[in-house]
Design a protein around this motif. Structure first.
Motif, short mmCIF file in Angstrom:
data_model
loop_
_atom_site.label_atom_id
_atom_site.label_comp_id
_atom_site.label_asym_id
_atom_site.label_seq_id
_atom_site.Cartn_x
_atom_site.Cartn_y
_atom_site.Cartn_z
N ARG A 16 30.38 41.29 43.12
CA ARG A 16 30.54 42.68 43.91
C ARG A 16 31.87 42.69 44.38
O ARG A 16 33.01 41.79 43.94
CB ARG A 16 29.76 41.29 45.02
N PRO A 17 32.37 43.33 45.79
CA PRO A 17 33.73 43.61 45.81
C PRO A 17 33.88 42.76 46.62
O PRO A 17 33.17 42.18 47.06
CB PRO A 17 33.33 45.34 46.94
N ARG A 18 35.33 42.21 46.30
CA ARG A 18 35.74 40.81 46.96
C ARG A 18 35.21 40.40 48.63
O ARG A 18 34.75 39.60 49.17
CB ARG A 18 37.02 40.15 47.55
N LYS A 19 35.35 41.93 49.05
CA LYS A 19 34.64 41.58 50.64
C LYS A 19 33.06 42.29 51.11
O LYS A 19 32.81 41.77 52.75
CB LYS A 19 35.92 42.21 51.17
N THR A 78 40.06 42.07 43.35
CA THR A 78 39.43 42.39 44.25
C THR A 78 38.02 42.35 43.95
O THR A 78 37.46 43.03 44.44
CB THR A 78 39.92 43.86 43.23
N SER A 79 37.19 42.08 43.58
CA SER A 79 35.75 41.14 43.20
C SER A 79 36.18 39.60 43.40
O SER A 79 36.92 38.85 42.87
CB SER A 79 35.68 42.03 41.87
N ARG A 80 34.30 39.89 43.42
CA ARG A 80 34.60 38.54 42.87
C ARG A 80 32.52 38.07 42.64
O ARG A 80 32.37 39.51 42.23
CB ARG A 80 33.94 37.67 44.56
N HIS A 106 27.41 29.36 44.10
CA HIS A 106 28.92 28.98 44.90
C HIS A 106 29.51 30.94 44.14
O HIS A 106 28.84 31.55 43.85
CB HIS A 106 29.18 28.34 42.84
N THR A 107 30.68 30.83 44.60
CA THR A 107 31.81 32.04 44.07
C THR A 107 33.14 32.17 43.57
O THR A 107 33.56 30.53 43.80
CB THR A 107 31.64 33.14 45.16
N LEU A 108 33.51 33.15 42.83
CA LEU A 108 34.53 33.05 41.72
C LEU A 108 34.89 34.13 42.94
O LEU A 108 34.84 35.41 42.34
CB LEU A 108 34.48 32.99 40.23
N GLU A 109 36.51 34.02 43.13
CA GLU A 109 37.28 35.64 44.17
C GLU A 109 38.03 35.45 42.51
O GLU A 109 39.24 34.63 42.02
CB GLU A 109 37.50 34.59 45.10
N GLY A 110 37.93 37.19 42.44
CA GLY A 110 39.76 37.26 42.23
C GLY A 110 40.52 38.82 43.15
O GLY A 110 39.77 38.11 44.03
#
Length: 220
Positions: A187-190, A207-209, A201-205
């Motif tokens: 997904r897009p990060r926001k 610009t995306s997650r 769970h989520t993993l964030e980068g």
């Protein structure tokens, strides 16, 4: 269009930029294979690739196959599912050429392609491929409202062909039914999660997650 460098989709260059093709042997794919960061990449972590663990993965929204190629290059068996016939043809052409190239032949041999709509018939597509779907990776196309989205000309033609995945909640539901271990949604990060069950769970980068829906652990 069938050219010297393979199959390509051609549109008005001022609007769509260069012809759209799939090439796993050169360019961005080759650079990412060599210098992308191996199993430390966010997509690899999200899909559960770790030391001694190389799960079988269904990329149910294959697109141009970039994430699938990364996962296969790291040792995973990957089934690519693409519902747009023209894009599936580009993938098939790219895989055929990758199988003939010494540096990518082993990677392409771990990639299978199925043309069909995963939101409508994911279980049947997986069964027809005789594939065991431990992990299902989803990267649904959503409407872009930011003007900056128009910058990447190569994606304009792709988006016109693929459209928006308005049936993403149904696709997530199907994936949760079929995956034996986990579903991973890019997904897009926001952006909000896909409507439906909440991810565990989520993993964030930057610009995306990745939203992770886990049934059971991937063990060695």
């Amino acid at each position: 269009m069938q050219g010297d460098e393979g199959l390509a989709l051609v549109g008005d260059e001022d609007r769509y930029g260069k012809p759209l093709s799939v090439d796993f042997t050169a360019g961005k794919a080759a650079h990412r294979r060599r210098f992308g960061g191996g199993r430390g990449q966010l997509v690899a972590k999200a899909c559960g690739l770790s030391k001694g663990v190389s799960p079988s993965i269904v990329d149910a929204t294959a697109g141009l196959g970039r994430d699938a190629f990364v996962l296969a290059s790291l040792g995973a068996q990957v089934l690519l599912i693409e519902r747009v016939a023209a894009i599936a043809a580009l993938l098939e052409d790219g895989l055929k050429r990758a199988l003939k190239h010494s540096e990518t032949a082993d990677i392409a041999a771990r990639m299978m392609l199925a043309h069909g709509d995963a939101a409508q018939s994911l279980a049947q597509l997986v069964a027809s491929a005789c594939f065991t779907p431990q992990v299902i990776h989803l990267d649904p196309m959503f409407p872009h409202r930011e003007k900056s989205a128009l910058v990447k000309k190569e994606m304009r033609l792709f988006r016109e062909l693929a459209g928006d995945d308005n049936d993403a909640p149904r696709l997530l539901e199907a994936a949760l039914d079929v995956a034996t271990h986990r579903v991973v949604v890019k997904r897009p990060r926001k952006a909000p999660p896909i409507a439906g069950p909440a991810p565990q769970h989520t993993l964030e980068g930057k610009t995306s997650r990745y939203d992770l829906y886990v049934h059971r652990s991937l063990v060695r």
